[in-house]
Design a protein around this motif. Structure first.
Motif, mmCIF file in Angstrom:
data_model
loop_
_atom_site.group_PDB
_atom_site.id
_atom_site.type_symbol
_atom_site.label_atom_id
_atom_site.label_comp_id
_atom_site.label_asym_id
_atom_site.label_seq_id
_atom_site.Cartn_x
_atom_site.Cartn_y
_atom_site.Cartn_z
ATOM 1 N N SER A 189 37.054 42.700 39.469
ATOM 2 C CA SER A 189 38.363 43.331 39.662
ATOM 3 C C SER A 189 39.363 42.381 40.281
ATOM 4 O O SER A 189 39.031 41.290 40.733
ATOM 5 C CB SER A 189 38.223 44.574 40.550
ATOM 6 N N VAL A 190 40.602 42.827 40.322
ATOM 7 C CA VAL A 190 41.690 42.048 40.901
ATOM 8 C C VAL A 190 41.456 41.819 42.378
ATOM 9 O O VAL A 190 41.735 40.770 42.927
ATOM 10 C CB VAL A 190 43.039 42.756 40.679
ATOM 11 N N GLN A 191 40.921 42.817 43.066
ATOM 12 C CA GLN A 191 40.701 42.685 44.498
ATOM 13 C C GLN A 191 39.727 41.556 44.801
ATOM 14 O O GLN A 191 39.917 40.792 45.724
ATOM 15 C CB GLN A 191 40.168 44.002 45.067
ATOM 16 N N GLU A 192 38.655 41.469 43.996
ATOM 17 C CA GLU A 192 37.695 40.392 44.192
ATOM 18 C C GLU A 192 38.327 39.046 43.863
ATOM 19 O O GLU A 192 38.012 38.028 44.457
ATOM 20 C CB GLU A 192 36.474 40.594 43.296
ATOM 21 N N ALA A 193 39.216 39.045 42.921
ATOM 22 C CA ALA A 193 39.785 37.798 42.404
ATOM 23 C C ALA A 193 41.157 37.539 43.000
ATOM 24 O O ALA A 193 42.138 37.423 42.292
ATOM 25 C CB ALA A 193 39.848 37.850 40.883
ATOM 26 N N ASP A 194 41.221 37.424 44.285
ATOM 27 C CA ASP A 194 42.502 37.179 44.949
ATOM 28 C C ASP A 194 42.788 35.682 44.903
ATOM 29 O O ASP A 194 42.623 34.956 45.874
ATOM 30 C CB ASP A 194 42.439 37.682 46.396
ATOM 31 N N VAL A 195 43.199 35.232 43.738
ATOM 32 C CA VAL A 195 43.386 33.801 43.497
ATOM 33 C C VAL A 195 44.866 33.479 43.441
ATOM 34 O O VAL A 195 45.654 34.237 42.915
ATOM 35 C CB VAL A 195 42.722 33.381 42.164
ATOM 36 N N ARG A 196 45.230 32.335 43.987
ATOM 37 C CA ARG A 196 46.663 32.024 44.120
ATOM 38 C C ARG A 196 47.256 31.485 42.831
ATOM 39 O O ARG A 196 48.459 31.515 42.642
ATOM 40 C CB ARG A 196 46.832 30.992 45.236
ATOM 41 N N SER A 197 46.466 30.913 41.942
ATOM 42 C CA SER A 197 47.036 30.354 40.715
ATOM 43 C C SER A 197 45.998 30.356 39.610
ATOM 44 O O SER A 197 44.808 30.409 39.856
ATOM 45 C CB SER A 197 47.520 28.915 40.952
ATOM 46 N N GLY A 198 46.475 30.293 38.374
ATOM 47 C CA GLY A 198 45.574 30.212 37.251
ATOM 48 C C GLY A 198 45.084 31.573 36.792
ATOM 49 O O GLY A 198 45.361 32.608 37.384
ATOM 50 N N ALA A 199 44.323 31.553 35.700
ATOM 51 C CA ALA A 199 43.817 32.790 35.108
ATOM 52 C C ALA A 199 42.591 33.286 35.852
ATOM 53 O O ALA A 199 41.877 32.527 36.507
ATOM 54 C CB ALA A 199 43.484 32.539 33.640
ATOM 55 N N ILE A 200 42.347 34.592 35.740
ATOM 56 C CA ILE A 200 41.159 35.220 36.300
ATOM 57 C C ILE A 200 40.418 35.858 35.138
ATOM 58 O O ILE A 200 40.889 36.834 34.554
ATOM 59 C CB ILE A 200 41.532 36.281 37.346
ATOM 60 N N LEU A 201 39.277 35.311 34.774
ATOM 61 C CA LEU A 201 38.493 35.831 33.659
ATOM 62 C C LEU A 201 37.468 36.818 34.199
ATOM 63 O O LEU A 201 36.455 36.428 34.777
ATOM 64 C CB LEU A 201 37.820 34.699 32.884
ATOM 65 N N SER A 202 37.764 38.104 34.035
ATOM 66 C CA SER A 202 36.924 39.160 34.590
ATOM 67 C C SER A 202 35.626 39.318 33.806
ATOM 68 O O SER A 202 35.527 38.922 32.645
ATOM 69 C CB SER A 202 37.699 40.484 34.574
ATOM 70 N N LEU A 203 34.632 39.932 34.457
ATOM 71 C CA LEU A 203 33.378 40.276 33.787
ATOM 72 C C LEU A 203 33.455 41.655 33.134
ATOM 73 O O LEU A 203 32.480 42.105 32.532
ATOM 74 C CB LEU A 203 32.215 40.254 34.790
ATOM 75 N N ALA A 204 34.592 42.324 33.254
ATOM 76 C CA ALA A 204 34.763 43.640 32.640
ATOM 77 C C ALA A 204 35.081 43.472 31.153
ATOM 78 O O ALA A 204 36.108 42.894 30.801
ATOM 79 C CB ALA A 204 35.891 44.401 33.338
ATOM 80 N N PRO A 205 34.229 43.986 30.260
ATOM 81 C CA PRO A 205 34.482 43.824 28.814
ATOM 82 C C PRO A 205 35.825 44.408 28.394
ATOM 83 O O PRO A 205 36.268 45.430 28.920
ATOM 84 C CB PRO A 205 33.320 44.581 28.173
ATOM 85 N N ASP A 206 36.449 43.766 27.447
ATOM 86 C CA ASP A 206 37.728 44.228 26.910
ATOM 87 C C ASP A 206 37.547 45.612 26.288
ATOM 88 O O ASP A 206 36.706 45.798 25.395
ATOM 89 C CB ASP A 206 38.207 43.231 25.844
ATOM 90 N N PRO A 207 38.317 46.614 26.736
ATOM 91 C CA PRO A 207 38.201 47.958 26.149
ATOM 92 C C PRO A 207 38.390 47.966 24.641
ATOM 93 O O PRO A 207 37.774 48.778 23.937
ATOM 94 C CB PRO A 207 39.307 48.738 26.857
#
Length: 380
Positions: free
Chosen positions: A181-199
């Motif tokens: 989730s976004v909360q886990e991925a509190d990153v300042r720059s760049g993409a965040i590739l989640s483990l949640a499959p694309d709906p």
């Protein structure tokens, strides 16, 4: 003069391909190298560049050499303080080494991160330095080592990797993966590739396996999966599915919502989606309830968690870890070369797990059951 034109064109090509100064995404900066001798020719470079410089959104960086035999790469290095674009050009387009910060954790998760790193190394075509990060890591030690290796981009995997990345110098770009989730991925720059499959991929698979399904129910906790449900609503529309999404803030509310769904659902046209949600898809109370009720009602249930298929869910999508690593490397290369791709992206590098016993119980079409799947339960 021909010897000079090659580096000129090279510099222009690199600059025009999207290498931009951070915080100035609206401006395209073109670095042009030429000699004083060239500037005396008819239609001189100064005049031509002046015309280019007048174009909206374009800035020309002039590097005029007094000595035609000068080493172009040294000139670029000397001018690297002007922009990150010139630093990339000076390196011949090579962004240098990439670091991967991943959790120092036991099996089976260690093998998962090893496969992701394998994909990163295959795609990066550059030196990849991997750092296992434990619970009590030393941020100063990691920062010093990254500086020593002149690393400008980091791929952070998992919670510990992200925690370590957050302590790095602000000039180091960060791409994140291995989080939900976004909360886990509190990153300042760049993409965040989640483990949640694309709906969109989940719904596409559902329509193949259960063509009669017209409506999908989902119960979610908005802080964890609000971002994913925004994507899901659009994906459902494109696949001709009515998505009924209901929020639940705690376990009690989630159980009550599921009971309401099963009381009113029509198994001939309804299905249930279980996202990766620690509140609404709790393993000890919610999952047994869902499996029992859906089996009794003959209602398809699909999941974003591969472990649910073994317990009776019809199908799930799960990460292709090597491909995920390749995509993380592509994002890191893009970030290093001036790209500005930010925000959370759902998992699109997926494999499919399928439960044949559940499919037979639901009476799914034989053509659907005979498809190729990456993981089948019960195990053959």
């Amino acid at each position: 003069m021909k010897k000079i034109l090659t580096p000129i064109l090279t510099a222009c090509t690199l600059a025009c391909s999207g290498l931009q100064i951070p915080n100035a995404a609206a401006t395209t900066r073109i670095a042009v190298i030429y000699t004083e001798a060239d500037d005396t020719l008819p239609g001189s470079f100064s005049g031509v560049l002046g015309g280019i410089d007048n174009l909206p959104g374009v800035e020309v960086i002039r590097l005029r050499l007094a000595d035609p035999s000068a080493d172009v790469s040294r000139v670029l290095l000397a001018a690297s303080a002007v922009s990150s674009s010139l630093r990339i050009a000076a390196a011949g387009g090579n962004i240098g080494p990439i670091a991967v910060l991943y959790p120092d954790i036991g099996e089976p998760y260690r093998s998962v991160f090893s496969k992701i790193i394998e994909g990163i190394e295959e795609k990066a075509q550059a030196k990849v330095s991997s750092f296992a990060v434990g619970a009590n890591f030393n941020p100063q030690s990691i920062s010093s080592e990254l500086k020593r290796q002149d690393i400008r981009v980091v791929i952070a995997l998992g919670r510990n990797g992200l925690k370590a990345a957050s302590a790095l110098d602000r000039e180091i770009g960060v791409v994140a993966g291995g989080v939900l989730s976004v909360q886990e991925a509190d990153v300042r720059s760049g993409a965040i590739l989640s483990l949640a499959p694309d709906p969109a991929l989940l719904f596409a698979r559902l329509k193949v396996l259960s063509p009669k399904t017209q409506r999908v129910h989902v119960v979610y906790e908005p802080r964890q999966n609000g971002w994913l449900l925004k994507l899901a609503k659009e994906a459902a529309r494109l696949h001709g599915i009515e998505l009924i999404a209901q929020e639940a803030g705690d376990l009690k509310a989630a159980v009550a919502t599921y009971q309401s769904i099963f009381n009113s659902a029509d198994p001939k046209r309804d299905a249930l989606w279980l996202p990766q949600d620690s509140t609404t898809v709790e393993e000890s109370v919610v999952l047994p309830l869902v499996l029992q009720e859906s089996w009794a009602k003959g209602m398809p249930v699909f999941s974003s968690n591969v472990s649910h298929v073994k317990r009776g869910v019809l199908f799930a999508l799960y990460p292709n870890n090597v491909e995920l690593g390749r995509n993380l490397a592509s994002s890191a290369l893009g970030l290093a070369s001036g790209g500005n791709s930010k925000g959370v992206q759902p998992l699109r590098d997926v494999l499919t797990a399928f439960n044949t016993r559940t499919a037979s119980h639901l009476g799914l079409p034989r053509s659907a059951i005979q498809q190729n799947f990456d993981l089948i339960f019960p195990e053959q």
